[in-house]
Write a protein that holds these residues in place. Sequence first.
Motif, PDB file in Angstrom:
ATOM      1  N   LEU A 164       0.830  -1.208   0.000  1.00 37.71           N
ATOM      2  CA  LEU A 164       0.000   0.000   0.000  1.00 37.71           C
ATOM      3  C   LEU A 164       0.864   1.257   0.000  1.00 37.71           C
ATOM      4  N   LEU A 165       1.855   1.316   0.872  1.00 38.79           N
ATOM      5  CA  LEU A 165       2.706   2.497   0.989  1.00 38.79           C
ATOM      6  C   LEU A 165       3.451   2.777  -0.313  1.00 38.79           C
ATOM      7  N   GLY A 166       4.039   1.746  -0.904  1.00 42.59           N
ATOM      8  CA  GLY A 166       4.755   1.933  -2.173  1.00 42.59           C
ATOM      9  C   GLY A 166       3.853   2.456  -3.272  1.00 42.59           C
ATOM     10  N   ASN A 167       2.672   1.868  -3.399  1.00 37.93           N
ATOM     11  CA  ASN A 167       1.735   2.331  -4.426  1.00 37.93           C
ATOM     12  C   ASN A 167       1.273   3.757  -4.163  1.00 37.93           C
ATOM     13  N   CYS A 168       1.035   4.102  -2.910  1.00 37.10           N
ATOM     14  CA  CYS A 168       0.555   5.456  -2.594  1.00 37.10           C
ATOM     15  C   CYS A 168       1.617   6.515  -2.852  1.00 37.10           C
ATOM     16  N   ILE A 169       2.877   6.195  -2.568  1.00 33.71           N
ATOM     17  CA  ILE A 169       3.952   7.156  -2.833  1.00 33.71           C
ATOM     18  C   ILE A 169       4.068   7.424  -4.329  1.00 33.71           C
ATOM     19  N   VAL A 170       4.111   6.359  -5.117  1.00 39.70           N
ATOM     20  CA  VAL A 170       4.228   6.529  -6.565  1.00 39.70           C
ATOM     21  C   VAL A 170       2.985   7.216  -7.125  1.00 39.70           C
ATOM     22  N   LEU A 171       1.815   6.843  -6.637  1.00 39.36           N
ATOM     23  CA  LEU A 171       0.575   7.485  -7.093  1.00 39.36           C
ATOM     24  C   LEU A 171       0.587   8.976  -6.787  1.00 39.36           C
ATOM     25  N   PHE A 172       1.082   9.365  -5.628  1.00 43.74           N
ATOM     26  CA  PHE A 172       1.129  10.784  -5.287  1.00 43.74           C
ATOM     27  C   PHE A 172       2.016  11.543  -6.265  1.00 43.74           C
ATOM     28  N   ILE A 173       3.185  10.989  -6.576  1.00 46.13           N
ATOM     29  CA  ILE A 173       4.131  11.674  -7.457  1.00 46.13           C
ATOM     30  C   ILE A 173       3.590  11.778  -8.887  1.00 46.13           C
ATOM     31  N   VAL A 174       3.212  10.656  -9.482  1.00 52.04           N
ATOM     32  CA  VAL A 174       2.750  10.705 -10.875  1.00 52.04           C
ATOM     33  C   VAL A 174       1.332  11.247 -10.970  1.00 52.04           C
ATOM     34  N   GLY A 175       0.531  11.055  -9.922  1.00 49.98           N
ATOM     35  CA  GLY A 175      -0.820  11.605  -9.925  1.00 49.98           C
ATOM     36  C   GLY A 175      -0.814  13.123  -9.931  1.00 49.98           C
ATOM     37  N   MET A 176       0.141  13.712  -9.209  1.00 52.92           N
ATOM     38  CA  MET A 176       0.262  15.168  -9.187  1.00 52.92           C
ATOM     39  C   MET A 176       0.541  15.705 -10.595  1.00 52.92           C
ATOM     40  N   ALA A 177       1.463  15.069 -11.293  1.00 49.22           N
ATOM     41  CA  ALA A 177       1.797  15.487 -12.665  1.00 49.22           C
ATOM     42  C   ALA A 177       0.630  15.230 -13.607  1.00 49.22           C
ATOM     43  N   CYS A 178      -0.047  14.103 -13.451  1.00 47.23           N
ATOM     44  CA  CYS A 178      -1.180  13.756 -14.317  1.00 47.23           C
ATOM     45  C   CYS A 178      -2.323  14.753 -14.146  1.00 47.23           C
ATOM     46  N   GLU A 179      -2.659  15.069 -12.902  1.00 43.68           N
ATOM     47  CA  GLU A 179      -3.744  16.024 -12.679  1.00 43.68           C
ATOM     48  C   GLU A 179      -3.394  17.404 -13.212  1.00 43.68           C
ATOM     49  N   HIS A 180      -2.129  17.792 -13.060  1.00 40.72           N
ATOM     50  CA  HIS A 180      -1.723  19.111 -13.560  1.00 40.72           C
ATOM     51  C   HIS A 180      -1.772  19.144 -15.086  1.00 40.72           C
ATOM     52  N   ALA A 181      -1.439  18.027 -15.722  1.00 40.13           N
ATOM     53  CA  ALA A 181      -1.415  17.962 -17.188  1.00 40.13           C
ATOM     54  C   ALA A 181      -2.809  17.798 -17.783  1.00 40.13           C
ATOM     55  N   PHE A 182      -3.645  16.957 -17.171  1.00 41.96           N
ATOM     56  CA  PHE A 182      -4.921  16.577 -17.784  1.00 41.96           C
ATOM     57  C   PHE A 182      -6.166  17.069 -17.048  1.00 41.96           C
ATOM     58  N   GLY A 183      -6.004  17.564 -15.827  1.00 39.84           N
ATOM     59  CA  GLY A 183      -7.164  17.962 -15.042  1.00 39.84           C
ATOM     60  C   GLY A 183      -7.650  16.801 -14.190  1.00 39.84           C
ATOM     61  N   TRP A 184      -8.450  17.113 -13.176  1.00 41.66           N
ATOM     62  CA  TRP A 184      -8.836  16.076 -12.217  1.00 41.66           C
ATOM     63  C   TRP A 184      -9.826  15.071 -12.792  1.00 41.66           C
ATOM     64  N   LYS A 185     -10.728  15.495 -13.669  1.00 43.46           N
ATOM     65  CA  LYS A 185     -11.703  14.554 -14.231  1.00 43.46           C
ATOM     66  C   LYS A 185     -11.030  13.524 -15.135  1.00 43.46           C
ATOM     67  N   ARG A 186     -10.181  14.002 -16.022  1.00 43.71           N
ATOM     68  CA  ARG A 186      -9.474  13.073 -16.919  1.00 43.71           C
ATOM     69  C   ARG A 186      -8.518  12.175 -16.147  1.00 43.71           C
ATOM     70  N   SER A 187      -7.901  12.724 -15.103  1.00 41.35           N
ATOM     71  CA  SER A 187      -6.990  11.912 -14.292  1.00 41.35           C
ATOM     72  C   SER A 187      -7.736  10.770 -13.616  1.00 41.35           C
ATOM     73  N   ALA A 188      -8.917  11.052 -13.103  1.00 42.86           N
ATOM     74  CA  ALA A 188      -9.725   9.990 -12.485  1.00 42.86           C
ATOM     75  C   ALA A 188     -10.077   8.932 -13.524  1.00 42.86           C
ATOM     76  N   LEU A 189     -10.450   9.371 -14.705  1.00 45.96           N
ATOM     77  CA  LEU A 189     -10.783   8.443 -15.789  1.00 45.96           C
ATOM     78  C   LEU A 189      -9.561   7.620 -16.210  1.00 45.96           C
ATOM     79  N   ILE A 190      -8.409   8.267 -16.301  1.00 41.32           N
ATOM     80  CA  ILE A 190      -7.170   7.566 -16.658  1.00 41.32           C
ATOM     81  C   ILE A 190      -6.866   6.493 -15.623  1.00 41.32           C
ATOM     82  N   TYR A 191      -6.976   6.837 -14.352  1.00 39.59           N
ATOM     83  CA  TYR A 191      -6.690   5.880 -13.272  1.00 39.59           C
ATOM     84  C   TYR A 191      -7.615   4.672 -13.359  1.00 39.59           C
ATOM     85  N   LEU A 192      -8.895   4.928 -13.485  1.00 38.95           N
ATOM     86  CA  LEU A 192      -9.858   3.819 -13.525  1.00 38.95           C
ATOM     87  C   LEU A 192      -9.704   2.968 -14.787  1.00 38.95           C
ATOM     88  N   ALA A 193      -9.545   3.615 -15.933  1.00 40.70           N
ATOM     89  CA  ALA A 193      -9.388   2.867 -17.188  1.00 40.70           C
ATOM     90  C   ALA A 193      -8.106   2.042 -17.179  1.00 40.70           C
TER      91      ALA A 193
END
Length: 187
Positions: free
Chosen positions: A105-134
Motif C-alpha cells: 500500500l505504501l509503495g503504491n501510494c507514494i508513486v501514485l502521489f508523485i505521478v498523480g500530481m503530474a497527471c492532474e496538472h497535465a490533464f485535469g482532475w476529471k481526466r486523471s480519475a478516468l485515466i486511473y480507472l481505465a
Amino acid sequence: MTFQPEEPAGDQDESPLVIREDMLAAEEEPAARIDFEQEMPYLPRVTIYLILANAAVFVWEATGGALASAEALIESGALQHQRVMQGEVWRLLSAIFLHGSPGHLLGNCIVLFIVGMACEHAFGWKRSALIYLAAGLCGSLLSVSLHPGPSVGASGAIFGVTGCVIVFFYKYQRQVMLRDKRIGFVL
C-alpha cells in the motif's frame, strides 16, 4: 564494354569538407516554453482521494481479516481468473483498491502521489480519475488473463497514469519546460 570512372579534372584537392556554422540549418526555437511546475498544486484533489480510498480499503481489509489468507483475500474482492470468468466482473475494479500488505500500500501510494500530481496538472482532475480507472481496469484484465490469481493492487492503474504522463511530456517536450530534467529520467 567496361566502365571506367572519369579522371578528376586537374589537380583537385581531396581534403575533407569542413562544416561551418553557417552551413547548418537553424534550429527552430519554441516561442515560449511553459514552466510545467508553475502553479502545480501540492495536494492534487483526485490523487488525494484515491490515496485515501486505497488506505480506507486497506484498513477494512486489515480489520476484517482479509489479509489472513489467500482465500480471505479472494472473498474480499481480489482478482481470480476462475471467479471473473464465472461472471464476477466487479473484481476487475475492486482489486485495484485492495493491497496485500502495508508495504504494498505504501509503495503504491507514494508513486501514485508523485505521478498523480503530474497527471492532474497535465490533464485535469476529471481526466486523471478516468485515466486511473481505465488503466486499472486494463491492468486487471491483463492480470486475470495471464495469471490465475489471486491478484490485488493499484499497480496497473499507476502504470497507466505514469504512461500518460510520459506521453504528455514527450508530445509537448518543445512547449513544456521542466525545471528538473531528472523527472523525465525517473518517469
